[in-house]
Motif scaffolding. Structure first.
Motif, PDB file in Angstrom:
ATOM      1  N   GLU A   1       8.758   2.706   2.815  1.00 18.34           N
ATOM      2  CA  GLU A   1       8.379   3.040   4.159  1.00 18.34           C
ATOM      3  C   GLU A   1       6.883   2.893   4.290  1.00 18.34           C
ATOM      4  O   GLU A   1       6.418   2.368   5.353  1.00 18.34           O
ATOM      5  CB  GLU A   1       8.945   4.496   4.596  1.00 18.34           C
ATOM      6  N   PHE A   2       6.014   3.516   3.507  1.00 17.17           N
ATOM      7  CA  PHE A   2       4.854   3.602   3.726  1.00 17.17           C
ATOM      8  C   PHE A   2       4.387   2.033   3.379  1.00 17.17           C
ATOM      9  O   PHE A   2       3.377   1.661   3.995  1.00 17.17           O
ATOM     10  CB  PHE A   2       3.988   4.364   2.727  1.00 17.17           C
ATOM     11  N   MET A   3       4.871   1.217   2.678  1.00 18.73           N
ATOM     12  CA  MET A   3       4.582  -0.232   2.167  1.00 18.73           C
ATOM     13  C   MET A   3       4.619  -0.940   3.783  1.00 18.73           C
ATOM     14  O   MET A   3       3.707  -1.653   4.054  1.00 18.73           O
ATOM     15  CB  MET A   3       5.304  -0.804   1.218  1.00 18.73           C
ATOM     16  N   ARG A   4       5.759  -0.668   4.252  1.00 17.42           N
ATOM     17  CA  ARG A   4       6.169  -1.502   5.655  1.00 17.42           C
ATOM     18  C   ARG A   4       4.992  -1.168   6.685  1.00 17.42           C
ATOM     19  O   ARG A   4       4.542  -1.895   7.295  1.00 17.42           O
ATOM     20  CB  ARG A   4       7.419  -1.141   6.047  1.00 17.42           C
ATOM     21  N   LEU A   5       4.744   0.160   6.602  1.00 18.94           N
ATOM     22  CA  LEU A   5       3.608   0.726   7.732  1.00 18.94           C
ATOM     23  C   LEU A   5       2.254   0.074   7.391  1.00 18.94           C
ATOM     24  O   LEU A   5       1.381  -0.359   8.158  1.00 18.94           O
ATOM     25  CB  LEU A   5       3.431   2.243   7.551  1.00 18.94           C
ATOM     26  N   LEU A   6       2.091   0.069   5.975  1.00 21.63           N
ATOM     27  CA  LEU A   6       0.896  -0.846   5.514  1.00 21.63           C
ATOM     28  C   LEU A   6       0.702  -2.182   5.905  1.00 21.63           C
ATOM     29  O   LEU A   6      -0.108  -2.989   6.399  1.00 21.63           O
ATOM     30  CB  LEU A   6       0.512  -0.505   4.187  1.00 21.63           C
ATOM     31  N   ARG A   7       1.995  -2.961   5.576  1.00 22.76           N
ATOM     32  CA  ARG A   7       2.248  -4.440   5.965  1.00 22.76           C
ATOM     33  C   ARG A   7       2.059  -4.907   7.583  1.00 22.76           C
ATOM     34  O   ARG A   7       1.158  -5.498   7.872  1.00 22.76           O
ATOM     35  CB  ARG A   7       3.400  -4.759   5.491  1.00 22.76           C
ATOM     36  N   GLU A   8       2.553  -3.933   8.419  1.00 24.56           N
ATOM     37  CA  GLU A   8       2.445  -4.131   9.633  1.00 24.56           C
ATOM     38  C   GLU A   8       1.141  -3.499  10.378  1.00 24.56           C
ATOM     39  O   GLU A   8       1.073  -3.542  11.651  1.00 24.56           O
ATOM     40  CB  GLU A   8       3.853  -3.567  10.397  1.00 24.56           C
ATOM     41  N   GLU A   9       0.435  -2.877   9.589  1.00 28.92           N
ATOM     42  CA  GLU A   9      -0.956  -2.298  10.051  1.00 28.92           C
ATOM     43  C   GLU A   9      -0.802  -1.199  11.166  1.00 28.92           C
ATOM     44  O   GLU A   9      -1.549  -0.866  12.007  1.00 28.92           O
ATOM     45  CB  GLU A   9      -1.994  -3.462  10.532  1.00 28.92           C
ATOM     46  N   GLN A  10       0.477  -0.635  11.109  1.00 29.00           N
ATOM     47  CA  GLN A  10       0.703   0.551  11.764  1.00 29.00           C
ATOM     48  C   GLN A  10      -0.226   1.697  11.168  1.00 29.00           C
ATOM     49  O   GLN A  10      -0.769   2.552  11.897  1.00 29.00           O
ATOM     50  CB  GLN A  10       1.901   0.909  11.888  1.00 29.00           C
ATOM     51  N   ALA A  11      -0.336   1.689   9.616  1.00 29.79           N
ATOM     52  CA  ALA A  11      -1.289   2.516   9.177  1.00 29.79           C
ATOM     53  C   ALA A  11      -2.438   2.051   8.365  1.00 29.79           C
ATOM     54  O   ALA A  11      -2.145   0.739   8.022  1.00 29.79           O
ATOM     55  CB  ALA A  11      -0.307   3.304   7.971  1.00 29.79           C
ATOM     56  N   ALA A  12      -3.531   2.657   8.734  1.00 25.95           N
ATOM     57  CA  ALA A  12      -4.593   2.151   7.986  1.00 25.95           C
ATOM     58  C   ALA A  12      -4.821   2.761   6.574  1.00 25.95           C
ATOM     59  O   ALA A  12      -5.565   2.386   5.734  1.00 25.95           O
ATOM     60  CB  ALA A  12      -5.976   2.239   8.881  1.00 25.95           C
ATOM     61  N   VAL A  13      -4.371   4.099   6.600  1.00 25.81           N
ATOM     62  CA  VAL A  13      -4.542   4.828   5.393  1.00 25.81           C
ATOM     63  C   VAL A  13      -2.992   5.597   5.018  1.00 25.81           C
ATOM     64  O   VAL A  13      -2.570   6.044   6.120  1.00 25.81           O
ATOM     65  CB  VAL A  13      -5.418   5.836   5.511  1.00 25.81           C
ATOM     66  N   SER A  14      -2.668   5.610   3.917  1.00 22.38           N
ATOM     67  CA  SER A  14      -1.641   6.058   3.454  1.00 22.38           C
ATOM     68  C   SER A  14      -1.510   6.814   2.186  1.00 22.38           C
ATOM     69  O   SER A  14      -2.118   6.181   1.172  1.00 22.38           O
ATOM     70  CB  SER A  14      -0.322   5.160   3.444  1.00 22.38           C
ATOM     71  N   GLU A  15      -0.996   8.047   1.942  1.00 16.89           N
ATOM     72  CA  GLU A  15      -0.753   8.783   0.771  1.00 16.89           C
ATOM     73  C   GLU A  15       0.172   7.789   0.098  1.00 16.89           C
ATOM     74  O   GLU A  15       1.067   7.275   0.702  1.00 16.89           O
ATOM     75  CB  GLU A  15      -0.144  10.026   1.046  1.00 16.89           C
ATOM     76  N   GLY A  16       0.101   7.637  -1.285  1.00 14.98           N
ATOM     77  CA  GLY A  16       1.029   6.755  -1.867  1.00 14.98           C
ATOM     78  C   GLY A  16       0.627   6.497  -3.376  1.00 14.98           C
ATOM     79  O   GLY A  16      -0.228   7.292  -3.832  1.00 14.98           O
ATOM     80  N   TRP A  17       1.226   5.425  -4.021  1.00 18.77           N
ATOM     81  CA  TRP A  17       0.891   5.451  -5.457  1.00 18.77           C
ATOM     82  C   TRP A  17       0.502   3.759  -5.745  1.00 18.77           C
ATOM     83  O   TRP A  17       0.538   2.767  -5.090  1.00 18.77           O
ATOM     84  CB  TRP A  17       2.577   5.377  -6.197  1.00 18.77           C
ATOM     85  N   GLY A  18      -0.371   3.805  -6.734  1.00 16.02           N
ATOM     86  CA  GLY A  18      -1.218   2.888  -7.076  1.00 16.02           C
ATOM     87  C   GLY A  18      -0.130   1.367  -7.515  1.00 16.02           C
ATOM     88  O   GLY A  18      -0.600   0.293  -7.284  1.00 16.02           O
ATOM     89  N   GLY A  19       0.914   1.558  -8.263  1.00 21.79           N
ATOM     90  CA  GLY A  19       1.579   0.537  -8.246  1.00 21.79           C
ATOM     91  C   GLY A  19       2.190  -0.124  -7.034  1.00 21.79           C
ATOM     92  O   GLY A  19       2.222  -1.459  -7.058  1.00 21.79           O
ATOM     93  N   ARG A  20       2.742   0.550  -6.079  1.00 23.57           N
ATOM     94  CA  ARG A  20       2.872   0.078  -4.819  1.00 23.57           C
ATOM     95  C   ARG A  20       1.861  -0.689  -4.237  1.00 23.57           C
ATOM     96  O   ARG A  20       1.924  -1.605  -3.680  1.00 23.57           O
ATOM     97  CB  ARG A  20       3.605   1.204  -3.978  1.00 23.57           C
TER      98      ARG A  20
END
Length: 356
Positions: free
Chosen positions: A228-247
């Protein structure tokens, strides 16, 4: 049955425990723990794909196949092992699984590890061999480093701390994990608080909750799973996300302009360990496979493929260039579940109030 009021914010998602009966049906077809098959259970995805590829090399030499069970989270993993102990031989666990083993199963699910039977484990840096995940935990040997920091779009700005993401320029462009424990843990990190101390001190606890509120200000949505957070970053809905470095590294390989940072104040870790199922009658074979995994070239290959660093002594660049590589476990924030579990219901309530 696991108490459903106790939820674990794993690397994958906030845990929602499933049905033991349903789990038994899934696990029953594995065929682990026989003379020519080992049953392995983990969280799937790119990480388990990398392991599957390496394990096949060992199988070619040993003649022993490894079957793979993929689950969403560690609660399901523990539940399946408890319901079907003869179907599994070893697992890849985070700290919450060991707490569940203690709380719900009287520490009966996993065998004590004899590290002398894994001589290549000496290739792991001494500091990580005594990291909180495995220190005083006889059931696990350290596998890879996993951290939960911040991923940001480099075309929208630069992030180095938890304070940076609170800047008004990220209003409506921030997404965080929908997990009360993760939010509490990273809020403690932001304040420089020890999680155990904050859990047991009313003033520090309230400071951490107030920090959760402050970090919420720019949030437009909370995520529950990595995809989910990867999709939000891909679509540029999110500029910043809590997440994991491997992703984050996976996104970079796909051409997205993102970077991962462990904030300068620190962040929580979901590092993992290997464990052997107590009921396995293939322990000797599991030890042989684990020793194969910790051969230096094999550990490096795994880290390059699944992107999570195996912290070797004198690590090569292939390890140190991983986004989540950390020299010392003391640089990360570790969750002691014995302090958190009594607060779980209260933390969930406060987290929900912040979102409402």
């Amino acid at each position: 049955m696991v108490d459903n009021t106790i939820q674990q914010p794993t690397r994958r998602q906030v845990l929602q425990t499933g049905s033991v009966v349903a789990g038994a049906a899934v696990a029953g077809c594995l065929g682990g723990s026989d003379d020519d098959t080992l049953g392995y259970i983990s969280r799937g995805g790119i990480t388990q794909d990398a392991e599957r590829e390496l394990f096949e090399e060992w199988s070619a030499d040993s003649g022993i196949d490894v079957t793979h069970q993929e689950v969403a989270d560690d609660a399901e993993m523990v539940e399946l092992i408890a319901a079907n102990p003869n179907d599994f031989d070893f697992a890849n666990l985070v700290s919450w699984a060991y707490e569940l083993n203690r709380l719900e199963h009287d520490e009966g699910l996993f065998a004590e590890i004899d590290v002398d039977r894994v001589p290549n484990y000496d290739n792991v840096d001494d500091a990580w061999q005594s990291a909180p995940l495995v220190d005083d935990n006889p059931y696990g040997i350290f596998y890879y480093i996993s951290t939960q920091g911040l991923i940001y779009n480099t075309e929208h700005g630069d992030i180095s701390s938890w304070e940076d993401m609170k800047d008004e320029e990220y209003d409506g462009e921030l997404t965080l994990q929908d997990s009360a424990v993760s939010r509490f843990g990273n809020s403690c990190a932001s304040l420089g608080y020890d999680i155990a101390e904050a859990a047991n001190d009313d003033d520090l606890y309230e400071d951490a909750v107030a920090e959760m509120e402050d970090q919420h200000e720019n949030v437009f949505t909370y995520w529950t799973a990595g995809d989910e957070f990867m999709r939000l970053l891909r679509e540029e809905q999110a500029a910043v996300s809590e997440g994991w470095g491997g992703r984050a590294e996976n996104l970079q390989e796909d051409g997205y302009p993102v970077e991962y940072v462990i904030p300068e104040e620190g962040c929580i870790t979901w590092s993992t360990a290997f464990s052997i199922v107590e009921e396995s009658d293939m322990k000797e074979e599991v030890y042989d496979l684990l020793d194969f995994i910790y051969e230096r070239e094999n550990a490096v290959e795994l880290a390059q493929t699944h992107k999570y660093p195996v912290p070797l002594e004198d690590p090569p660049e292939e390890i140190t260039e991983r986004a989540e590589y950390t020299e010392d476990p003391d640089d990360l924030v570790w969750i002691d579940w014995s302090d958190i579990v009594p607060l779980q219901e209260e933390l969930e309530q406060r987290h929900n109030e912040i979102q409402s």
